[in-house]
Design a protein around this motif. Sequence first.
Motif, PDB file in Angstrom:
ATOM      1  N   ALA A   5      10.094   1.995   9.755  1.00  0.00           N
ATOM      2  CA  ALA A   5       9.653   2.785  10.897  1.00  0.00           C
ATOM      3  C   ALA A   5       8.400   2.201  11.547  1.00  0.00           C
ATOM      4  O   ALA A   5       8.220   2.318  12.750  1.00  0.00           O
ATOM      5  CB  ALA A   5       9.386   4.228  10.462  1.00  0.00           C
ATOM      6  N   ASP A   6       7.546   1.590  10.721  1.00  0.00           N
ATOM      7  CA  ASP A   6       6.286   1.073  11.254  1.00  0.00           C
ATOM      8  C   ASP A   6       5.680   0.062  10.288  1.00  0.00           C
ATOM      9  O   ASP A   6       6.249  -0.217   9.237  1.00  0.00           O
ATOM     10  CB  ASP A   6       5.302   2.218  11.537  1.00  0.00           C
ATOM     11  CG  ASP A   6       5.020   3.088  10.325  1.00  0.00           C
ATOM     12  OD1 ASP A   6       5.130   2.607   9.175  1.00  0.00           O
ATOM     13  OD2 ASP A   6       4.687   4.267  10.509  1.00  0.00           O
ATOM     14  N   ALA A  12       4.036  -1.148   2.644  1.00  0.00           N
ATOM     15  CA  ALA A  12       4.225  -0.381   1.402  1.00  0.00           C
ATOM     16  C   ALA A  12       5.443  -0.865   0.622  1.00  0.00           C
ATOM     17  O   ALA A  12       5.465  -0.789  -0.611  1.00  0.00           O
ATOM     18  CB  ALA A  12       4.355   1.105   1.722  1.00  0.00           C
ATOM     19  N   ALA A  13       6.460  -1.381   1.310  1.00  0.00           N
ATOM     20  CA  ALA A  13       7.666  -1.852   0.651  1.00  0.00           C
ATOM     21  C   ALA A  13       7.563  -3.311   0.186  1.00  0.00           C
ATOM     22  O   ALA A  13       8.409  -3.775  -0.572  1.00  0.00           O
ATOM     23  CB  ALA A  13       8.859  -1.711   1.588  1.00  0.00           C
ATOM     24  N   ALA A  14       6.527  -4.014   0.612  1.00  0.00           N
ATOM     25  CA  ALA A  14       6.346  -5.423   0.237  1.00  0.00           C
ATOM     26  C   ALA A  14       5.922  -5.528  -1.228  1.00  0.00           C
ATOM     27  O   ALA A  14       5.399  -4.561  -1.803  1.00  0.00           O
ATOM     28  CB  ALA A  14       5.279  -6.062   1.129  1.00  0.00           C
ATOM     29  N   PRO A  20      -2.317  -6.544  -0.035  1.00  0.00           N
ATOM     30  CA  PRO A  20      -3.654  -6.768   0.531  1.00  0.00           C
ATOM     31  C   PRO A  20      -3.668  -7.886   1.585  1.00  0.00           C
ATOM     32  O   PRO A  20      -4.375  -7.776   2.591  1.00  0.00           O
ATOM     33  CB  PRO A  20      -4.508  -7.156  -0.680  1.00  0.00           C
ATOM     34  CG  PRO A  20      -3.785  -6.588  -1.857  1.00  0.00           C
ATOM     35  CD  PRO A  20      -2.329  -6.661  -1.501  1.00  0.00           C
ATOM     36  N   LEU A  21      -2.880  -8.930   1.368  1.00  0.00           N
ATOM     37  CA  LEU A  21      -2.783 -10.010   2.361  1.00  0.00           C
ATOM     38  C   LEU A  21      -2.222  -9.496   3.675  1.00  0.00           C
ATOM     39  O   LEU A  21      -2.705  -9.857   4.755  1.00  0.00           O
ATOM     40  CB  LEU A  21      -1.860 -11.127   1.857  1.00  0.00           C
ATOM     41  CG  LEU A  21      -2.350 -12.055   0.784  1.00  0.00           C
ATOM     42  CD1 LEU A  21      -1.218 -12.984   0.354  1.00  0.00           C
ATOM     43  CD2 LEU A  21      -3.517 -12.868   1.275  1.00  0.00           C
ATOM     44  N   LEU A  22      -1.194  -8.684   3.590  1.00  0.00           N
ATOM     45  CA  LEU A  22      -0.558  -8.154   4.796  1.00  0.00           C
ATOM     46  C   LEU A  22      -1.483  -7.195   5.546  1.00  0.00           C
ATOM     47  O   LEU A  22      -1.526  -7.205   6.775  1.00  0.00           O
ATOM     48  CB  LEU A  22       0.765  -7.478   4.448  1.00  0.00           C
ATOM     49  CG  LEU A  22       1.831  -8.394   3.855  1.00  0.00           C
ATOM     50  CD1 LEU A  22       3.054  -7.583   3.451  1.00  0.00           C
ATOM     51  CD2 LEU A  22       2.202  -9.510   4.805  1.00  0.00           C
ATOM     52  N   VAL A  23      -2.226  -6.390   4.802  1.00  0.00           N
ATOM     53  CA  VAL A  23      -3.192  -5.482   5.438  1.00  0.00           C
ATOM     54  C   VAL A  23      -4.250  -6.292   6.184  1.00  0.00           C
ATOM     55  O   VAL A  23      -4.584  -5.993   7.339  1.00  0.00           O
ATOM     56  CB  VAL A  23      -3.843  -4.547   4.386  1.00  0.00           C
ATOM     57  CG1 VAL A  23      -5.041  -3.816   4.953  1.00  0.00           C
ATOM     58  CG2 VAL A  23      -2.811  -3.568   3.855  1.00  0.00           C
ATOM     59  N   ALA A  58       5.841 -11.415   7.828  1.00  0.00           N
ATOM     60  CA  ALA A  58       6.830 -10.966   6.859  1.00  0.00           C
ATOM     61  C   ALA A  58       6.385 -11.310   5.444  1.00  0.00           C
ATOM     62  O   ALA A  58       5.594 -12.225   5.246  1.00  0.00           O
ATOM     63  CB  ALA A  58       8.176 -11.626   7.141  1.00  0.00           C
ATOM     64  N   ALA A  59       6.919 -10.567   4.499  1.00  0.00           N
ATOM     65  CA  ALA A  59       6.712 -10.840   3.072  1.00  0.00           C
ATOM     66  C   ALA A  59       8.062 -11.142   2.451  1.00  0.00           C
ATOM     67  O   ALA A  59       9.061 -10.488   2.762  1.00  0.00           O
ATOM     68  CB  ALA A  59       6.080  -9.634   2.392  1.00  0.00           C
TER      69      ALA A  59
END
Length: 118
Positions: A5-6, A12-14, A20-23, A58-59
């Motif tokens: 959805a966002d 959260a699904a990674a 932390p890298l994605l944030v 992407a992860a």
Amino acid sequence: MTKFADHDAYIAAAPESFQPLLVQLRAQVAKALPDAEEIIAYDMPGFGFGESIIVGYAAFSKQCGLYVSKDAITAHADDIATAGLKATKTGVTFSPRKPIPDGLVGKLALASRESLGR
């Protein structure tokens, strides 16, 4: 395949080690492109304007990727190599052991925006 959805749901699904890298990546792209919209396209989070995607990320199971225009990759090939990262025509891969530098994220985001005329 899971639909997200966002950006929050995607992160959260990674894999936990990548979150932390994605944030941090999300924050750096948002800082570089403050007027861009957060979007989900091709089941990946990104930033853009309407239908135009400027930057995506992407992860995967072993690494993460930042996706920009091919012109942005070409323009900053030396910076990518100096950071010890690998690039494809439109992406840079990184991991917790070899994160992408914040400054490089900003440069790539701005170069991608410029090359796409947004």
